[in-house]
Design an enzyme around this catalytic site. Structure first.
Site, PDB file in Angstrom:
ATOM      1  N   SER A 142       0.866  -1.186   0.000  1.00  0.00           N
ATOM      2  CA  SER A 142       0.000   0.000   0.000  1.00  0.00           C
ATOM      3  C   SER A 142       0.896   1.228   0.000  1.00  0.00           C
ATOM      4  O   SER A 142       2.078   1.132   0.375  1.00  0.00           O
ATOM      5  CB  SER A 142      -0.858  -0.004   1.280  1.00  0.00           C
ATOM      6  N   TYR A 155      -2.151  -1.213  10.370  1.00  0.00           N
ATOM      7  CA  TYR A 155      -2.029  -1.313   8.906  1.00  0.00           C
ATOM      8  C   TYR A 155      -0.668  -0.768   8.461  1.00  0.00           C
ATOM      9  O   TYR A 155       0.019  -1.370   7.630  1.00  0.00           O
ATOM     10  CB  TYR A 155      -3.178  -0.534   8.275  1.00  0.00           C
TER      11      TYR A 155
HETATM   12  N1  LIG Z   1      -8.538  -0.591  -1.922  1.00  0.00           N
HETATM   13  C1  LIG Z   1      -7.542   0.216  -1.608  1.00  0.00           C
HETATM   14  O1  LIG Z   1      -7.689   1.450  -1.622  1.00  0.00           O
HETATM   15  C2  LIG Z   1      -6.189  -0.349  -1.253  1.00  0.00           C
HETATM   16  C3  LIG Z   1      -5.113   0.517  -1.183  1.00  0.00           C
HETATM   17  C4  LIG Z   1      -3.865   0.015  -0.853  1.00  0.00           C
HETATM   18  C5  LIG Z   1      -3.700  -1.327  -0.606  1.00  0.00           C
HETATM   19  N2  LIG Z   1      -4.769  -2.159  -0.660  1.00  0.00           N
HETATM   20  C6  LIG Z   1      -4.535  -3.569  -0.370  1.00  0.00           C
HETATM   21  O2  LIG Z   1      -5.043  -4.368  -1.417  1.00  0.00           O
HETATM   22  C7  LIG Z   1      -5.313  -5.680  -0.911  1.00  0.00           C
HETATM   23  C8  LIG Z   1      -6.678  -6.132  -1.398  1.00  0.00           C
HETATM   24  O3  LIG Z   1      -7.675  -5.334  -0.811  1.00  0.00           O
HETATM   25  P1  LIG Z   1      -8.950  -4.802  -1.600  1.00  0.00           P
HETATM   26  O4  LIG Z   1      -8.802  -3.347  -1.732  1.00  0.00           O
HETATM   27  O5  LIG Z   1      -9.185  -5.622  -2.793  1.00  0.00           O
HETATM   28  O6  LIG Z   1     -10.100  -5.043  -0.494  1.00  0.00           O
HETATM   29  P2  LIG Z   1     -11.128  -6.252  -0.298  1.00  0.00           P
HETATM   30  O7  LIG Z   1     -11.676  -6.068   1.049  1.00  0.00           O
HETATM   31  O8  LIG Z   1     -12.039  -6.276  -1.461  1.00  0.00           O
HETATM   32  O9  LIG Z   1     -10.222  -7.550  -0.383  1.00  0.00           O
HETATM   33  C9  LIG Z   1      -9.540  -8.098   0.720  1.00  0.00           C
HETATM   34  C10 LIG Z   1      -9.382  -9.569   0.503  1.00  0.00           C
HETATM   35  O10 LIG Z   1      -8.745 -10.138   1.661  1.00  0.00           O
HETATM   36  C11 LIG Z   1      -9.445 -11.299   2.035  1.00  0.00           C
HETATM   37  N3  LIG Z   1      -9.355 -11.558   3.468  1.00  0.00           N
HETATM   38  C12 LIG Z   1      -9.791 -10.749   4.465  1.00  0.00           C
HETATM   39  N4  LIG Z   1      -9.628 -11.368   5.661  1.00  0.00           N
HETATM   40  C13 LIG Z   1      -9.074 -12.579   5.400  1.00  0.00           C
HETATM   41  C14 LIG Z   1      -8.693 -13.680   6.217  1.00  0.00           C
HETATM   42  N5  LIG Z   1      -8.841 -13.683   7.550  1.00  0.00           N
HETATM   43  N6  LIG Z   1      -8.174 -14.773   5.624  1.00  0.00           N
HETATM   44  C15 LIG Z   1      -8.035 -14.808   4.286  1.00  0.00           C
HETATM   45  N7  LIG Z   1      -8.380 -13.797   3.460  1.00  0.00           N
HETATM   46  C16 LIG Z   1      -8.896 -12.701   4.012  1.00  0.00           C
HETATM   47  C17 LIG Z   1     -10.895 -11.023   1.659  1.00  0.00           C
HETATM   48  O11 LIG Z   1     -11.612 -12.231   1.534  1.00  0.00           O
HETATM   49  C18 LIG Z   1     -10.743 -10.277   0.356  1.00  0.00           C
HETATM   50  O12 LIG Z   1     -10.683 -11.161  -0.731  1.00  0.00           O
HETATM   51  C19 LIG Z   1      -5.206  -5.584   0.608  1.00  0.00           C
HETATM   52  O13 LIG Z   1      -3.960  -6.120   1.022  1.00  0.00           O
HETATM   53  C20 LIG Z   1      -5.253  -4.099   0.862  1.00  0.00           C
HETATM   54  O14 LIG Z   1      -4.588  -3.733   2.046  1.00  0.00           O
HETATM   55  C21 LIG Z   1      -6.021  -1.706  -0.984  1.00  0.00           C
END
Ligand SMILES: NC(=O)c1ccc[n+]([C@@H]2O[C@H](COP(=O)([O-])OP(=O)(O)OC[C@H]3O[C@@H](n4cnc5c(N)ncnc54)[C@H](O)[C@@H]3O)[C@@H](O)[C@H]2O)c1
Length: 260
Positions: A142, A155
């Site tokens: 991130s 985080y």
């Molecule tokens: N969306 C944003 O703005 C953003 C920005 C920077 C980084 N990220 C990172 O991107 C990655 C994906 O997130 P996203 O934005 O797609 O959100 P999201 O919530 O759609 O996806 C998160 C995923 O993690 C899985 N997950 C959550 N808890 C879990 C557990 N206990 N065991 C196994 N899997 C688990 C969920 O099932 C889901 O598929 C994350 O690591 C997040 O930190 C997202």
């Protein structure tokens, strides 16, 4: 482009993980999707991707809060399909709170899912990649692996930790045909940011669009939520031969956030 390869993507049933899985499948890779949904639900997503892209897909469920489940995930994925050449650690969770009120259980959960799980899967995947002299590891960190914002203690610690962990594994595997990199997204349009948008919307009489505009104005100069596919495209690039010389980097895909 990735025809001979097999990928494991964690958290692959929605958001960025699903977009990465779709882009890898479109590039010809077989894909093991990991998730926490019941088997029937995950199998349906895997079947849809396989049919759309003419590749083999499988689904493996595991709760990454459980260290044993995380440690066994690569082996289960390999049993479900075949040896893993591409590992994408994407699963992640968020909780926002001032440090003095930050709940202990949220600290442990965020560190377990966002950081420790990547340690366990990399530890399991590297020996096979090394033996085959080819591997790609892409960890979805991130902007918060590079810079800080308020109220995100766990985080920030986990994502900064993931960037450091990835650099270390990159050095350990640098002569083995393996690359290890992080992608550092800014605000991306997925479910994880919904609670933060809702909290902000409360300040704007419940207006979600106004809340999104306000969040973007504060941090992300392109003033646009990134579509998850943008992250998927960069992941595919990092898995291709054009990126064979890139290892140990933490690549912002953030609309200019970290340029400030
Ligand atoms: N969306 C944003 O703005 C953003 C920005 C920077 C980084 N990220 C990172 O991107 C990655 C994906 O997130 P996203 O934005 O797609 O959100 P999201 O919530 O759609 O996806 C998160 C995923 O993690 C899985 N997950 C959550 N808890 C879990 C557990 N206990 N065991 C196994 N899997 C688990 C969920 O099932 C889901 O598929 C994350 O690591 C997040 O930190 C997202």
């Amino acid at each position: 482009m990735l025809n001979a390869r097999c990928a494991l993507v964690t958290g692959a049933t929605q958001g960025i993980g699903l977009a990465v899985a779709e882009r890898l499948a479109a590039a010809g890779a077989d894909v093991v999707l990991h998730g926490i949904e019941p088997r029937s639900q995950g199998d349906a997503v895997a079947a849809r991707l396989a049919a759309a892209h003419g590749v083999r897909c499988a689904y493996v469920a595991a709760d990454l809060l459980d260290a044993d489940a995380a440690a066994g995930l690569v082996q289960r994925a390999e049993a479900a399909l075949r040896p893993i050449d591409i590992l994408v650690n994407n699963a992640g969770i968020q909780h926002t709170s001032p440090i003095e009120a930050f709940p202990t259980d949220r600290w442990h959960a965020i560190v377990a899912v966002n950081l420790s799980a990547a340690f366990f899967t990399m530890r399991a995947a590297v020996p096979g990649m090394r033996a085959r002299r080819w591997g790609r590891i892409v960890n979805i960190a991130s902007v918060h692996g590079l810079v800080a914002s308020v109220n995100k203690a766990a985080y920030l610690a986990a994502k900064h930790g993931l960037v450091g962990l990835s650099k270390g594994v990159a050095l350990e595997t640098a002569t083995d045909g393996i690359t290890v990199n992080c992608i550092c997204p800014g605000w991306t349009d997925t479910p994880i940011i919904v609670p933060q948008i809702e909290a902000r919307a409360a300040r704007f009489g419940g207006d979600r669009d106004a809340a999104v505009r306000d969040l973007l104005r504060e941090k992300q100069p392109n003033l646009t939520l990134l579509p998850p596919g943008r992250i998927g495209d960069v992941a595919v690039f990092l898995c291709g031969e054009a990126a064979a010389g890139i290892t140990g980097v933490a690549l912002p895909v953030d609309g200019g956030w970290t340029a400030q």
